[in-house]
Design a protein around this motif. Sequence first.
Motif, short mmCIF file in Angstrom:
data_model
loop_
_atom_site.label_atom_id
_atom_site.label_comp_id
_atom_site.label_asym_id
_atom_site.label_seq_id
_atom_site.Cartn_x
_atom_site.Cartn_y
_atom_site.Cartn_z
N ALA A 1 20.36 -24.59 -44.89
CA ALA A 1 19.58 -24.56 -43.65
C ALA A 1 18.71 -25.82 -43.54
O ALA A 1 18.61 -26.42 -42.46
N ALA A 2 18.12 -26.23 -44.65
CA ALA A 2 17.29 -27.44 -44.64
C ALA A 2 18.14 -28.68 -44.37
O ALA A 2 17.71 -29.58 -43.63
N ALA A 3 19.33 -28.73 -44.94
CA ALA A 3 20.22 -29.87 -44.70
C ALA A 3 20.62 -29.95 -43.23
O ALA A 3 20.68 -31.04 -42.65
N ALA A 4 20.88 -28.81 -42.62
CA ALA A 4 21.23 -28.79 -41.19
C ALA A 4 20.06 -29.31 -40.35
O ALA A 4 20.25 -30.10 -39.41
N ALA A 5 18.85 -28.89 -40.69
CA ALA A 5 17.67 -29.36 -39.97
C ALA A 5 17.48 -30.86 -40.16
O ALA A 5 17.21 -31.59 -39.19
N GLN A 6 17.63 -31.34 -41.37
CA GLN A 6 17.46 -32.77 -41.65
C GLN A 6 18.50 -33.62 -40.94
O GLN A 6 18.19 -34.69 -40.41
N THR A 7 19.73 -33.14 -40.91
CA THR A 7 20.79 -33.86 -40.21
C THR A 7 20.48 -33.95 -38.72
O THR A 7 20.64 -35.02 -38.10
N ALA A 8 20.01 -32.86 -38.15
CA ALA A 8 19.67 -32.85 -36.73
C ALA A 8 18.50 -33.79 -36.44
O ALA A 8 18.51 -34.50 -35.42
N VAL A 9 17.51 -33.81 -37.32
CA VAL A 9 16.38 -34.72 -37.14
C VAL A 9 16.86 -36.16 -37.19
O VAL A 9 16.47 -36.99 -36.36
N THR A 10 17.68 -36.48 -38.16
CA THR A 10 18.20 -37.83 -38.30
C THR A 10 18.99 -38.25 -37.07
O THR A 10 18.80 -39.35 -36.53
N ASP A 11 19.86 -37.38 -36.59
CA ASP A 11 20.66 -37.67 -35.41
C ASP A 11 19.78 -37.88 -34.17
O ASP A 11 19.99 -38.82 -33.39
N PHE A 12 18.81 -37.00 -34.00
CA PHE A 12 17.90 -37.11 -32.87
C PHE A 12 17.12 -38.42 -32.92
O PHE A 12 17.03 -39.14 -31.92
N ALA A 13 16.56 -38.73 -34.08
CA ALA A 13 15.78 -39.95 -34.22
C ALA A 13 16.64 -41.19 -33.96
O ALA A 13 16.21 -42.12 -33.28
N ARG A 14 17.84 -41.17 -34.48
CA ARG A 14 18.74 -42.32 -34.29
C ARG A 14 19.09 -42.48 -32.80
O ARG A 14 19.06 -43.59 -32.28
N THR A 15 19.41 -41.37 -32.15
CA THR A 15 19.78 -41.41 -30.74
C THR A 15 18.64 -41.93 -29.87
O THR A 15 18.85 -42.70 -28.94
N LYS A 16 17.43 -41.50 -30.19
CA LYS A 16 16.26 -41.87 -29.38
C LYS A 16 15.58 -43.15 -29.88
O LYS A 16 14.56 -43.56 -29.33
N ARG A 17 16.14 -43.73 -30.95
CA ARG A 17 15.56 -44.93 -31.58
C ARG A 17 14.12 -44.71 -32.00
O ARG A 17 13.21 -45.50 -31.72
N LEU A 18 13.91 -43.57 -32.68
CA LEU A 18 12.59 -43.21 -33.19
C LEU A 18 12.58 -43.27 -34.71
O LEU A 18 13.63 -43.24 -35.35
N ASN A 19 11.40 -43.33 -35.26
CA ASN A 19 11.25 -43.30 -36.70
C ASN A 19 11.54 -41.88 -37.19
O ASN A 19 10.90 -40.92 -36.76
N ARG A 20 12.51 -41.74 -38.06
CA ARG A 20 12.95 -40.43 -38.54
C ARG A 20 11.83 -39.65 -39.21
O ARG A 20 11.66 -38.46 -38.99
N HIS A 21 11.06 -40.33 -40.02
CA HIS A 21 9.96 -39.66 -40.72
C HIS A 21 8.92 -39.13 -39.73
O HIS A 21 8.43 -38.01 -39.88
N GLU A 22 8.62 -39.91 -38.72
CA GLU A 22 7.65 -39.46 -37.72
C GLU A 22 8.17 -38.26 -36.93
O GLU A 22 7.41 -37.34 -36.61
N VAL A 23 9.45 -38.27 -36.63
CA VAL A 23 10.05 -37.12 -35.93
C VAL A 23 9.94 -35.88 -36.81
O VAL A 23 9.56 -34.80 -36.35
N GLU A 24 10.27 -36.02 -38.09
CA GLU A 24 10.19 -34.88 -39.00
C GLU A 24 8.76 -34.35 -39.11
O GLU A 24 8.54 -33.13 -39.08
N GLN A 25 7.80 -35.24 -39.23
CA GLN A 25 6.41 -34.81 -39.33
C GLN A 25 5.96 -34.07 -38.07
O GLN A 25 5.29 -33.04 -38.15
N GLU A 26 6.32 -34.61 -36.91
CA GLU A 26 5.95 -33.94 -35.65
C GLU A 26 6.63 -32.58 -35.54
O GLU A 26 6.02 -31.60 -35.11
N LEU A 27 7.89 -32.51 -35.94
CA LEU A 27 8.61 -31.23 -35.91
C LEU A 27 7.89 -30.20 -36.78
O LEU A 27 7.68 -29.06 -36.38
N ARG A 28 7.49 -30.60 -37.97
CA ARG A 28 6.80 -29.66 -38.86
C ARG A 28 5.47 -29.21 -38.26
O ARG A 28 5.09 -28.06 -38.39
#
Length: 72
Positions: free
Chosen positions: A38-65
Amino acid sequence: MPARLISLQQAADAEHARLRDLTDNDERRQQRLRWFEAAAAAQTAVTDFARTKRLNRHEVEQELRRVVRRST
């Protein structure tokens, strides 16, 4: 924050929370695998979203949390 990311992170958090109630080692091992998946699925989705939107992946993850913590 997209609802899909929120639901994936909530699912990962729920799988992790289930570990606390288990005492049997085999059950804990199986639950830990479910949590990792489940965590891997969430991380993959975060990475894909950040890449698509050209955002910092770590910042997206922190905001999601932060968003998920506020919703519980």
